[in-house]
Scaffold this motif. Structure first.
Motif, PDB file in Angstrom:
ATOM      1  N   ARG A   1     -15.355 -12.286 -21.971  1.00 47.11           N
ATOM      2  CA  ARG A   1     -15.830 -12.954 -20.868  1.00 47.11           C
ATOM      3  C   ARG A   1     -15.156 -12.727 -19.408  1.00 47.11           C
ATOM      4  N   PRO A   2     -13.454 -12.926 -19.514  1.00 46.77           N
ATOM      5  CA  PRO A   2     -12.992 -12.212 -18.260  1.00 46.77           C
ATOM      6  C   PRO A   2     -13.297 -10.860 -18.047  1.00 46.77           C
ATOM      7  N   LEU A   3     -13.555  -9.822 -18.930  1.00 45.75           N
ATOM      8  CA  LEU A   3     -13.777  -8.495 -18.924  1.00 45.75           C
ATOM      9  C   LEU A   3     -15.238  -8.566 -17.977  1.00 45.75           C
ATOM     10  N   LEU A   4     -16.291  -9.385 -18.343  1.00 40.73           N
ATOM     11  CA  LEU A   4     -17.366  -9.431 -17.573  1.00 40.73           C
ATOM     12  C   LEU A   4     -17.091  -9.988 -16.190  1.00 40.73           C
ATOM     13  N   ASP A   5     -16.278 -10.953 -16.040  1.00 39.48           N
ATOM     14  CA  ASP A   5     -16.059 -11.338 -14.708  1.00 39.48           C
ATOM     15  C   ASP A   5     -15.198 -10.075 -13.882  1.00 39.48           C
ATOM     16  N   MET A   6     -14.556  -9.216 -14.343  1.00 40.73           N
ATOM     17  CA  MET A   6     -13.949  -8.247 -13.621  1.00 40.73           C
ATOM     18  C   MET A   6     -15.011  -7.297 -13.089  1.00 40.73           C
ATOM     19  N   LEU A   7     -16.127  -7.192 -13.899  1.00 39.79           N
ATOM     20  CA  LEU A   7     -17.391  -6.411 -13.466  1.00 39.79           C
ATOM     21  C   LEU A   7     -18.247  -7.009 -12.653  1.00 39.79           C
ATOM     22  N   GLY A   8     -18.158  -8.300 -12.774  1.00 42.56           N
ATOM     23  CA  GLY A   8     -19.017  -8.980 -11.764  1.00 42.56           C
ATOM     24  C   GLY A   8     -20.375  -9.124 -12.603  1.00 42.56           C
ATOM     25  N   TRP A   9     -20.646  -9.188 -13.779  1.00 46.76           N
ATOM     26  CA  TRP A   9     -21.684  -9.169 -14.536  1.00 46.76           C
ATOM     27  C   TRP A   9     -21.692 -10.635 -14.931  1.00 46.76           C
ATOM     28  N   SER A  10     -23.409 -11.127 -15.108  1.00 41.25           N
ATOM     29  CA  SER A  10     -23.440 -12.435 -15.565  1.00 41.25           C
ATOM     30  C   SER A  10     -24.283 -12.392 -16.508  1.00 41.25           C
ATOM     31  N   VAL A  11     -24.329 -13.429 -17.432  1.00 40.72           N
ATOM     32  CA  VAL A  11     -25.158 -13.692 -18.726  1.00 40.72           C
ATOM     33  C   VAL A  11     -25.941 -14.867 -18.698  1.00 40.72           C
ATOM     34  N   GLY A  12     -27.135 -14.445 -18.951  1.00 41.30           N
ATOM     35  CA  GLY A  12     -28.128 -15.760 -19.058  1.00 41.30           C
ATOM     36  C   GLY A  12     -29.598 -15.271 -18.823  1.00 41.30           C
ATOM     37  N   PRO A  13     -30.530 -16.252 -18.914  1.00 39.13           N
ATOM     38  CA  PRO A  13     -32.027 -15.825 -18.729  1.00 39.13           C
ATOM     39  C   PRO A  13     -32.356 -15.732 -17.161  1.00 39.13           C
ATOM     40  N   GLY A  14     -33.185 -15.091 -16.852  1.00 38.61           N
ATOM     41  CA  GLY A  14     -33.620 -14.840 -15.540  1.00 38.61           C
ATOM     42  C   GLY A  14     -33.176 -13.580 -14.829  1.00 38.61           C
ATOM     43  N   ALA A  15     -33.875 -13.090 -13.782  1.00 38.75           N
ATOM     44  CA  ALA A  15     -33.797 -11.872 -13.363  1.00 38.75           C
ATOM     45  C   ALA A  15     -32.415 -11.788 -12.442  1.00 38.75           C
TER      46      ALA A  15
ATOM     47  N   VAL B   1     -27.296  -9.459 -18.003  1.00 39.22           N
ATOM     48  CA  VAL B   1     -27.947  -9.279 -19.467  1.00 39.22           C
ATOM     49  C   VAL B   1     -28.293 -10.748 -19.780  1.00 39.22           C
ATOM     50  N   ASP B   2     -29.155 -10.482 -20.749  1.00 37.69           N
ATOM     51  CA  ASP B   2     -29.734 -11.822 -21.409  1.00 37.69           C
ATOM     52  C   ASP B   2     -28.661 -12.626 -22.427  1.00 37.69           C
TER      53      ASP B   2
ATOM     54  N   ALA C   1     -30.891  -2.859 -16.088  1.00 34.55           N
ATOM     55  CA  ALA C   1     -31.876  -3.470 -15.119  1.00 34.55           C
ATOM     56  C   ALA C   1     -33.253  -2.955 -15.371  1.00 34.55           C
ATOM     57  N   THR C   2     -33.486  -1.590 -15.607  1.00 31.95           N
ATOM     58  CA  THR C   2     -34.764  -0.950 -15.774  1.00 31.95           C
ATOM     59  C   THR C   2     -35.259  -1.573 -17.368  1.00 31.95           C
ATOM     60  N   LEU C   3     -34.503  -1.677 -18.409  1.00 27.74           N
ATOM     61  CA  LEU C   3     -34.839  -2.309 -19.681  1.00 27.74           C
ATOM     62  C   LEU C   3     -35.476  -3.795 -19.242  1.00 27.74           C
ATOM     63  N   ARG C   4     -34.751  -4.450 -18.664  1.00 29.62           N
ATOM     64  CA  ARG C   4     -34.972  -5.874 -18.457  1.00 29.62           C
ATOM     65  C   ARG C   4     -36.473  -6.010 -17.493  1.00 29.62           C
ATOM     66  N   GLU C   5     -36.471  -5.153 -16.532  1.00 36.25           N
ATOM     67  CA  GLU C   5     -37.917  -4.958 -15.810  1.00 36.25           C
ATOM     68  C   GLU C   5     -38.928  -4.698 -16.662  1.00 36.25           C
ATOM     69  N   ARG C   6     -38.781  -4.032 -17.809  1.00 37.41           N
ATOM     70  CA  ARG C   6     -39.709  -3.776 -18.795  1.00 37.41           C
ATOM     71  C   ARG C   6     -40.035  -4.926 -19.672  1.00 37.41           C
ATOM     72  N   GLY C   7     -39.386  -6.016 -19.626  1.00 34.82           N
ATOM     73  CA  GLY C   7     -39.473  -6.977 -20.607  1.00 34.82           C
ATOM     74  C   GLY C   7     -38.606  -6.939 -21.911  1.00 34.82           C
ATOM     75  N   ILE C   8     -37.762  -5.806 -21.957  1.00 36.22           N
ATOM     76  CA  ILE C   8     -36.761  -5.731 -23.005  1.00 36.22           C
ATOM     77  C   ILE C   8     -35.484  -6.346 -22.862  1.00 36.22           C
ATOM     78  N   LYS C   9     -35.346  -7.129 -23.705  1.00 31.32           N
ATOM     79  CA  LYS C   9     -34.127  -8.171 -23.769  1.00 31.32           C
ATOM     80  C   LYS C   9     -32.837  -7.340 -23.783  1.00 31.32           C
ATOM     81  N   VAL C  10     -31.782  -7.572 -23.202  1.00 32.50           N
ATOM     82  CA  VAL C  10     -30.547  -6.802 -23.210  1.00 32.50           C
ATOM     83  C   VAL C  10     -29.258  -7.766 -23.629  1.00 32.50           C
ATOM     84  N   ALA C  11     -28.705  -7.657 -24.776  1.00 29.92           N
ATOM     85  CA  ALA C  11     -27.651  -8.324 -25.228  1.00 29.92           C
ATOM     86  C   ALA C  11     -26.418  -7.486 -25.245  1.00 29.92           C
TER      87      ALA C  11
END
Length: 228
Positions: A120-134, A138-139, A99-109
């Motif tokens: 993708r199911p692993l990210l779903d387990m964590l509740g993490w989402s992917v795409g542009p926008g706050a 992650v980006d 979150a800190t990196l993205r707030e500074r304008g640094i993209k995270v992949a």
């Protein structure tokens, strides 16, 4: 200045309690090939079909395509069962660092030796989402499904650059917990960072082709500030 942080998943941003190691070793040993700890560590972080093929050969088994495919199927089943029994969690401080990196304008992949069907199911387990926008965690996400070859090839990092609009490899920081992770960062021309949240010691990581060794991804925002 760093514009993109490309981060490995299991062992780097996510604590899966060593299930990738367990599943890979068990799947290969079921083919009759013994797996030495050093060999397992050497292939951690690589795409799992390549890892299974190499470990079968090292263990004296013929990696015929049908046998490798069957072993990969077992790997996915063992991993899925393990994740259901003990769901993975984010490593301490990692969500805040992202979150800190993205707030500074640094993209995270996120980059990974998993294919889409595992990542993708692993990210779903964590509740993490992917795409542009706050509202997203992650980006971008890049898996072995997206490239011609996994680590130590640099292609996943370069695909992450493509997806986030970053054009200079000098503006990329790539972090991971395995030997092939840091080698991929070096091969990509990025600032290569090894983190100690996996199985490698500081001494082992320091002997690999990485520019920095950190305790955790949680320390990357501080490092990114110095890369100007």
């Amino acid at each position: 200045m760093i514009e993109l942080a490309a981060l490995d998943m299991a062992g780097t941003t996510i604590d899966d309690y060593g299930m990738v190691y367990t599943a890979l070793q068990q799947a290969v040993e079921e083919t009759g090939a013994p797996v030495a700890s050093a060999s397992l560590q050497l292939w951690m972080g690589a795409d799992k079909v390549s890892a299974i093929t190499a470990l079968m050969e090292l263990g004296g088994q013929e990696p015929a395509p049908d046998r490798v495919a069957a072993a990969f199927g077992r790997f996915r089943t063992i991993l899925d069962d393990g994740y259901r029994a003990k769901p993975p969690v984010a490593l301490p401080g990692v969500p805040e660092a992202i979150a800190t990196l993205r707030e500074r304008g640094i993209k995270v992949a996120l980059t990974t030796g998993f294919d889409d069907g595992v990542a993708r199911p692993l990210l779903d387990m964590l509740g993490w989402s992917v795409g542009p926008g706050a509202e997203c965690t992650v980006d971008a996400l890049v898996t072995t499904s997206d490239v011609a070859a996994g680590r130590p090839a640099p292609y996943m990092i370069h695909r992450a650059m493509e997806r986030t609009g970053v054009v200079s490899v000098a503006a990329v920081l790539a972090a991971g917990d395995t030997a092939v992770d840091v080698q991929a960062g070096r091969n990509a021309g990025a600032v290569s960072v090894g983190v100690l949240t996996g199985k490698l010691t500081r001494e082992l990581l320091a002997g690999l082709p990485c520019d920095h060794v950190l305790d955790s991804v949680a320390d990357i925002p501080g490092l990114a500030e110095t890369q100007r």
